[in-house]
Design a protein around this motif. Structure first.
Motif, PDB file in Angstrom:
ATOM      1  N   ALA A   1      11.864  11.769   5.967  1.00  0.00           N
ATOM      2  CA  ALA A   1      12.904  12.467   6.729  1.00  0.00           C
ATOM      3  C   ALA A   1      13.684  11.538   7.648  1.00  0.00           C
ATOM      4  CB  ALA A   1      12.268  13.601   7.533  1.00  0.00           C
ATOM      5  N   ARG A   2      13.019  10.519   8.186  1.00  0.00           N
ATOM      6  CA  ARG A   2      13.724   9.577   9.076  1.00  0.00           C
ATOM      7  C   ARG A   2      14.926   8.960   8.392  1.00  0.00           C
ATOM      8  NH1 ARG A   2      11.903   7.737  13.767  1.00  0.00           N
ATOM      9  NH2 ARG A   2      13.294   5.960  13.698  1.00  0.00           N
ATOM     10  N   ARG A   3      14.822   8.759   7.088  1.00  0.00           N
ATOM     11  CA  ARG A   3      15.912   8.103   6.352  1.00  0.00           C
ATOM     12  C   ARG A   3      16.622   9.074   5.425  1.00  0.00           C
ATOM     13  NH1 ARG A   3      12.963   2.393   4.946  1.00  0.00           N
ATOM     14  NH2 ARG A   3      13.799   2.824   2.881  1.00  0.00           N
ATOM     15  N   GLY A   4      16.203  10.328   5.419  1.00  0.00           N
ATOM     16  CA  GLY A   4      16.805  11.300   4.520  1.00  0.00           C
ATOM     17  C   GLY A   4      16.562  10.966   3.058  1.00  0.00           C
ATOM     18  N   GLU A   5      15.404  10.354   2.768  1.00  0.00           N
ATOM     19  CA  GLU A   5      15.109   9.954   1.392  1.00  0.00           C
ATOM     20  C   GLU A   5      13.894  10.697   0.863  1.00  0.00           C
ATOM     21  OE1 GLU A   5      14.594   5.729   1.757  1.00  0.00           O
ATOM     22  OE2 GLU A   5      16.697   5.412   2.265  1.00  0.00           O
ATOM     23  N   TRP A   6      13.826  10.857  -0.452  1.00  0.00           N
ATOM     24  CA  TRP A   6      12.680  11.494  -1.109  1.00  0.00           C
ATOM     25  C   TRP A   6      12.105  10.543  -2.144  1.00  0.00           C
ATOM     26  CZ3 TRP A   6      10.826  16.434   0.045  1.00  0.00           C
ATOM     27  CH2 TRP A   6      11.605  17.169   0.952  1.00  0.00           C
ATOM     28  N   TYR A   7      10.779  10.530  -2.260  1.00  0.00           N
ATOM     29  CA  TYR A   7      10.123   9.695  -3.267  1.00  0.00           C
ATOM     30  C   TYR A   7       9.010  10.470  -3.943  1.00  0.00           C
ATOM     31  CZ  TYR A   7      12.480   5.804  -0.970  1.00  0.00           C
ATOM     32  OH  TYR A   7      13.427   4.970  -0.452  1.00  0.00           O
ATOM     33  N   ALA A   8       8.652  10.033  -5.144  1.00  0.00           N
ATOM     34  CA  ALA A   8       7.515  10.648  -5.841  1.00  0.00           C
ATOM     35  C   ALA A   8       6.730   9.568  -6.570  1.00  0.00           C
ATOM     36  CB  ALA A   8       8.009  11.701  -6.829  1.00  0.00           C
ATOM     37  N   THR A   9       5.398   9.642  -6.477  1.00  0.00           N
ATOM     38  CA  THR A   9       4.536   8.683  -7.177  1.00  0.00           C
ATOM     39  C   THR A   9       3.344   9.444  -7.744  1.00  0.00           C
ATOM     40  OG1 THR A   9       2.988   8.237  -5.368  1.00  0.00           O
ATOM     41  CG2 THR A   9       5.026   6.946  -5.389  1.00  0.00           C
ATOM     42  N   GLN A  10       2.530   8.733  -8.515  1.00  0.00           N
ATOM     43  CA  GLN A  10       1.260   9.337  -8.921  1.00  0.00           C
ATOM     44  C   GLN A  10       0.434   9.607  -7.672  1.00  0.00           C
ATOM     45  OE1 GLN A  10      -0.082   5.857 -11.258  1.00  0.00           O
ATOM     46  NE2 GLN A  10      -1.868   5.745  -9.927  1.00  0.00           N
ATOM     47  N   ASN A  11      -0.444  10.616  -7.739  1.00  0.00           N
ATOM     48  CA  ASN A  11      -1.274  10.936  -6.572  1.00  0.00           C
ATOM     49  C   ASN A  11      -2.532  10.081  -6.537  1.00  0.00           C
ATOM     50  OD1 ASN A  11      -1.852  12.380  -4.225  1.00  0.00           O
ATOM     51  ND2 ASN A  11      -3.085  13.890  -5.323  1.00  0.00           N
ATOM     52  N   LEU A  12      -2.857   9.473  -7.680  1.00  0.00           N
ATOM     53  CA  LEU A  12      -4.113   8.725  -7.809  1.00  0.00           C
ATOM     54  C   LEU A  12      -3.979   7.337  -7.190  1.00  0.00           C
ATOM     55  CD1 LEU A  12      -6.928   8.889  -9.540  1.00  0.00           C
ATOM     56  CD2 LEU A  12      -5.753   7.221 -10.958  1.00  0.00           C
ATOM     57  N   CYS A  13      -4.884   7.007  -6.267  1.00  0.00           N
ATOM     58  CA  CYS A  13      -4.939   5.625  -5.784  1.00  0.00           C
ATOM     59  C   CYS A  13      -5.770   4.827  -6.784  1.00  0.00           C
ATOM     60  CB  CYS A  13      -5.569   5.538  -4.393  1.00  0.00           C
ATOM     61  SG  CYS A  13      -5.720   3.817  -3.860  1.00  0.00           S
ATOM     62  N   PRO A  14      -5.184   3.762  -7.369  1.00  0.00           N
ATOM     63  CA  PRO A  14      -5.889   3.049  -8.441  1.00  0.00           C
ATOM     64  C   PRO A  14      -7.137   2.307  -7.960  1.00  0.00           C
ATOM     65  CG  PRO A  14      -3.815   1.958  -7.887  1.00  0.00           C
ATOM     66  CD  PRO A  14      -3.842   3.236  -7.104  1.00  0.00           C
ATOM     67  N   HIS A  15      -7.249   2.070  -6.672  1.00  0.00           N
ATOM     68  CA  HIS A  15      -8.369   1.264  -6.163  1.00  0.00           C
ATOM     69  C   HIS A  15      -9.715   1.932  -6.418  1.00  0.00           C
ATOM     70  CE1 HIS A  15     -10.808   0.071  -2.429  1.00  0.00           C
ATOM     71  NE2 HIS A  15     -10.989  -0.867  -3.328  1.00  0.00           N
ATOM     72  N   ARG A  16      -9.876   3.176  -5.939  1.00  0.00           N
ATOM     73  CA  ARG A  16     -11.141   3.874  -6.163  1.00  0.00           C
ATOM     74  C   ARG A  16     -10.937   5.175  -6.928  1.00  0.00           C
ATOM     75  NH1 ARG A  16     -15.634   0.804  -6.067  1.00  0.00           N
ATOM     76  NH2 ARG A  16     -15.875  -0.311  -4.116  1.00  0.00           N
TER      77      ARG A  16
END
Lengths: 116, 835
Positions: free
Chosen positions: A39-54
């Motif tokens: 919201a600070r930059r008025g931007e939207w992003y989407a990624t996988q929800n899975l953290c690949p580390h664990r």
């Protein structure tokens, strides 16, 4: 954009479902997608929800922010604070992971995620 | 036309050679082909045992295959070289690949030496060298209970640690010689080490010669030459290494009688176009079985090939390692003794500590020594040995640490000469590090690691590198300010004061007025904590929810499978039967694993995020409130039963513990706070290990502060004696306000006191004598915070907007995360093991 011709847009949720400067997870076509309201930059992003580390479904619960001179937008996994670029999906904290990012658009207060 | 280099072997040293050559070969004059025998690229064999302690293959991998591709290295795995044609200058692989070379680098390493004992081929007998070996051991260990290791050297004890990690009930170490680790430490040191390891659960058998491995296809027992027998169902042979020189031998290269490819000081074999590095090379008549000299060999050959001049000189074999949690180190000439040197020995067999230093007969120089049980002084001792520093009048101070005085270790670092080797794995000198700090303004540990590689090998030098950064900056007249992060050019204390003066109550306000950029995972929770400490408002409102660390954002502790744990407050550890029943009912209803915590509470594990509000609704209705186990705030005030029941008790510890806990519940601070109240001097509540601990006396209470369990245990220090309850609370108020105001983020009270100039005496003068004149202000501020307290969970339960955020899927609020998996354990469940 060339991409838009080959991807299908799926309705994820309404904009007010995602907290400002934070994220939440949506279930789309069986995939867990983390959606971020920068919201600070008025931007939207989407990624996988899975953290690949664990292999934990947790990125949507992470803190977002930015780093460096270019103010690269990023998310930090709540488990071990591995950070990932919201733009490229690359791990910014020194590991070789890359997470999947999705095209995202907002229309009439609704959020759509693009999938191939 | 590029010159071709073929590297035979992709272990740590083979990888390091590639890395070094790439860095030097700026003109890209060389083409590199690497043949590896294993299926995966080089990994960290030094830390192999950590695989059983949770590290993954990726964690251990030196560089992923993509790194080789990016650097144009042709990496061929699962395909060892079987033949070298020195006439044609070609190599042939197992799969029949033939490649020409201009230079050939043998980095084949070593294999396990397996003595010819009848029965070594049986199932359940392993060696301990590769990740495959570890996977095989892991599989077999599931059905094994009694394990043994042949070999009481460094590698054997590592293997024994692995067996303990695998959960075997009995672990035996079988050593042919009369003591452990004969190559590294002296006899007295071996004795102390053995006693210490035995207390940790290892059974050690010395002077044992294994004659036969008994069993019908699978190991059942070991038969020894002295007639004795030991029943085991798993055995690891770790009796030494043998250099992998078989291909070199067939190719006609000169090899040593007991193995190893003979090389000169330039690390050339008997064929000048073929080099050998690492554990397959026989240099100066010995095999260097450590990683640091291996890396130095890689450096020498890379330099040589690129056209430079460098020789491999006899390498210092000093080592420091942790075996099953016990420090063991040897440095310089560890064994030299009278009449060639004077030795000073310190032994504390109760603590399992042995230290020996050898000094020159004129008393001027340190020659070497041995450390067992406590190797904190290793780095300084090693530096003093290598740099021939003139010893102080009482050289034992070097080994024991200066006693009584306030001299820190840091001044020691600055006394070293520029040539002093700080990181021996990567051969980085003090001068090299200081150059980066002074000339290139690299002032963070991560920065130094990146530009010099210091501290990236075994990591043992990291504390020295940190000291060097701080001390060098101080000596440059730079005032070292620990600023929060790239978004705030303030220390936590400065920010705390500014936020207070300006009255900011949201993170965005603070960032807009005092910071820059968009914030990050470092400054967000730190600022959130400051705001909470100052105003004690609901942390999930005013847009502050998303700047909280995950646990605070969901008011619960995230666990291994993404579910949360729930801890209701049980002040002083006192709970009614009715409330116990409610906890049981809630746990049954939501299928939660229940456990009594270390702080006299009950933890309920495995709650899905979407169940949290309902769980808490039931708990709140039964009179429970949040236990703040998720927050950097007061956790519990433990108590013993005190004078109400106990025949020794002199004060009512439980009632006072409840009063203290209810006063400070919900108080946000730089790190978590733990407390306890004991009803008499027997101290059953362990108050002296707490951030603030109270012990009853005949006349009132003794107040102790800044104790710690945790990573670095520390006894609390006595702040005030025989005070009444009101005074005790006033002192705690002031102590906590002082801590909250001045501590760095995530610093417990113990390290906060450690860094405080003047230590406990200064703290006393602030809290008791009020030298800062802040006493009344702090009293008033604490009273405001205490009055502002509300149970966070009650507020969420009653607020539909806040409740809505507790879902896993925003578009399917009823669906639980299918990846949150459980496994049965005894009569309950546990989180599925992560990968």
């Amino acid at each position: 954009m060339v991409l838009e011709q080959t991807i299908t847009w799926h309705l994820a949720c309404n904009t007010e479902d995602i907290p400002a400067d934070g994220g939440a997870c949506a279930l789309i076509e069986g995939e867990q997608v983390a959606i971020y309201n920068f919201a600070r930059r008025g931007e939207w992003y989407a990624t996988q929800n899975l953290c690949p580390h664990r292999q934990q479904m947790a990125l949507s619960r992470g803190m977002i922010g930015s780093t460096g001179a270019e103010a690269e937008p990023k998310v930090a996994c709540p488990f071990h604070k591995k950070t990932f670029s919201l733009k490229s999906g690359e791990c910014l904290s020194g590991d070789d992971y890359v997470i999947k990012t999705y095209p995202i658009k907002v229309e009439n207060g609704q959020i759509f995620i693009g999938m191939e | 036309m590029k010159k071709k280099i073929v590297v035979v072997g992709n272990g740590m040293v083979g990888y390091k050679f590639c890395e070094k050559l790439i860095a030097k070969d700026i003109a890209k004059k060389f083409e590199i082909i690497v043949f590896g025998e294993e299926i995966r690229p080089a990994y960290d064999r030094v830390h192999l045992s950590e695989y059983f302690a949770g590290k993954t293959v990726e964690d251990l991998t030196m560089a992923p295959t993509s790194w080789y591709a990016e650097n144009d290295i042709n990496l061929i795995l699962s395909d060892p070289i079987v033949d070298i044609d020195r006439e044609a200058k070609t190599v042939r692989s197992h799969h029949g690949l033939v490649k020409g070379y201009d230079y050939l680098v043998m980095a084949t390493g070593s294999g396990a030496f397996v003595p010819p004992i009848p029965g070594v081929e049986k199932d359940g007998v392993f060696v301990y060298r590769t990740i495959e070996d570890l996977d095989l051991m892991q599989n077999h260990a599931k059905k094994a209970t009694k394990g043994a290791v042949i070999g009481g050297g460094l590698l054997g004890l590592e293997a024994a640690k692995a067996l303990l990690d695998l959960g075997l009930k009995e672990v035996h170490v079988i050593e042919f010689a009369s003591r452990l680790m004969p190559r590294q430490i002296d006899e007295a040191g071996s004795r102390v080490l053995q006693a210490k390891l035995e207390t940790l659960g290892l059974q050690i058998h010395l002077n044992k010669n294994t004659q036969e491995i008994v069993g019908d296809g699978i190991i059942e027992a070991m038969q020894f030459a002295d007639g004795s027998r030991l029943d085991v169902d798993m055995l690891v042979i770790s009796a030494g290494i043998k250099p992998r020189d078989e291909v070199a031998k067939v190719a006609g290269l000169e090899v040593g009688i007991r193995g190893g490819i003979v090389v000169n000081n330039a690390l050339q074999t008997s064929d000048p176009n073929i080099f050998a590095i690492g554990e397959c090379a026989l240099a100066h008549h010995m095999i260097y079985g450590l990683v640091a000299p291996g890396y130095e060999m890689a450096e020498v050959v890379a330099t040589k090939i690129i056209g430079g001049e460098k020789e491999f000189m006899p390498f210092d074999m000093s080592t420091k390692l942790k075996l099953i949690g016990v420090d063991v180190a040897s440095f310089g000439d560890a064994f030299i003794q009278e009449p060639n040197a004077q030795t000073i020995v310190f032994e504390n067999s109760a603590k399992g500590i042995y230290k020996r230093i050898n000094i020159s007969n004129d008393g001027k120089y340190l020659l070497g020594g041995v450390l067992v049980g406590d190797a904190e002084q290793y780095n300084m001792l090693l530096q003093n040995t290598k740099n021939k520093t003139i010893l102080p009048a009482d050289p034992e101070d070097l080994m024991l640490g200066a006693r009584g005085g306030s001299e820190g270790g840091a001044s020691g670092v600055m006394a070293l000469p520029d040539e002093a080797l700080i990181c021996s794995c990567e051969a980085v000198t003090k001068g090299g590090i200081c150059h980066e700090i002074i000339e290139n303004k690299v002032t963070t540990l991560d920065g130094i690691k990146k530009c010099t590689k210091a501290g990236t090998g075994c990591g043992g030098c990291v504390p020295m590198v940190k000291d060097l950064i701080n001390e060098t900056m101080k000596s440059q007249g730079v005032f070292v300010r620990n600023i929060l992060c790239e978004h705030f050019d303030y220390t936590r204390q400065e920010l705390f004061d500014l936020v207070k003066i300006k009255g900011y109550k949201t993170y965005n306000d603070v960032l807009d007025h005092l910071g820059k950029g968009d914030g990050c995972e470092v400054c967000k929770p730190a600022v959130a904590s400051i705001i909470a400490s100052l105003w004690n408002e609901m942390i999930l409102e005013k847009g502050n929810a998303t700047v909280q660390d995950s646990n605070d954002r969901f008011l619960a502790n995230i666990q291994k499978n993404g579910t949360y744990s729930v801890v209701p407050r049980i002040p002083g550890g006192e709970i009614t039967p009715e409330k116990l029943i409610v906890i049981g009912q809630v746990a049954l209803k939501y299928n939660l694993y229940t456990k009594i915590t270390g702080g006299q509470r009950i933890d309920l594990f495995g709650a899905h995020v979407s169940d949290l509000p309902e769980i808490w609704e039931e708990l709140v209705n039964a009179g429970f409130e949040s236990g703040h186990a998720y927050g950097k705030s007061l956790r519990t005030v433990k108590s013993c039963v005190g004078s109400t029941w106990c025949r020794f008790g002199v004060q009512d510890a439980v009632s006072f513990a409840i009063e203290v806990e209810e006063r400070y519940r919900g108080l946000r601070s730089p790190h978590k706070l733990k407390s306890a109240v004991s009803g008499c001097t027997r101290e059953c509540a362990e108050a002296q290990s707490k951030d603030f601990g109270i012990i009853a006396t005949e006349k009132g209470w003794n107040l102790y502060v800044c104790g710690n369990g945790g990573v670095k245990p520390r006894h609390a220090e006595l702040l005030a004696t025989d005070i009444d309850s009101a005074t005790c609370l006033q002192y705690i108020d002031r102590f906590l306000m002082f801590y909250i105001k001045t501590a760095e983020p995530l610093t417990r009270t113990a390290p906060w006191l450690d860094k405080m100039e003047g230590g406990i005496n200064y703290l006393k003068s602030v809290v008791i004598d009020d030298v800062l004149g802040m006493g009344e202000t702090w009293d008033a501020e604490m009273n405001l915070l205490v009055e502002a307290y509300k149970c966070e969970w009650k507020e969420v339960v009653e607020n539909p907007e806040l409740r809505k955020r507790f879902t896993h899927f925003v578009n399917a609020p009823k669906v639980k995360d299918p990846n949150a998996k459980f496994e049965p354990m005894r009569e309950m469940v546990k989180a599925a093991e992560w990968k």
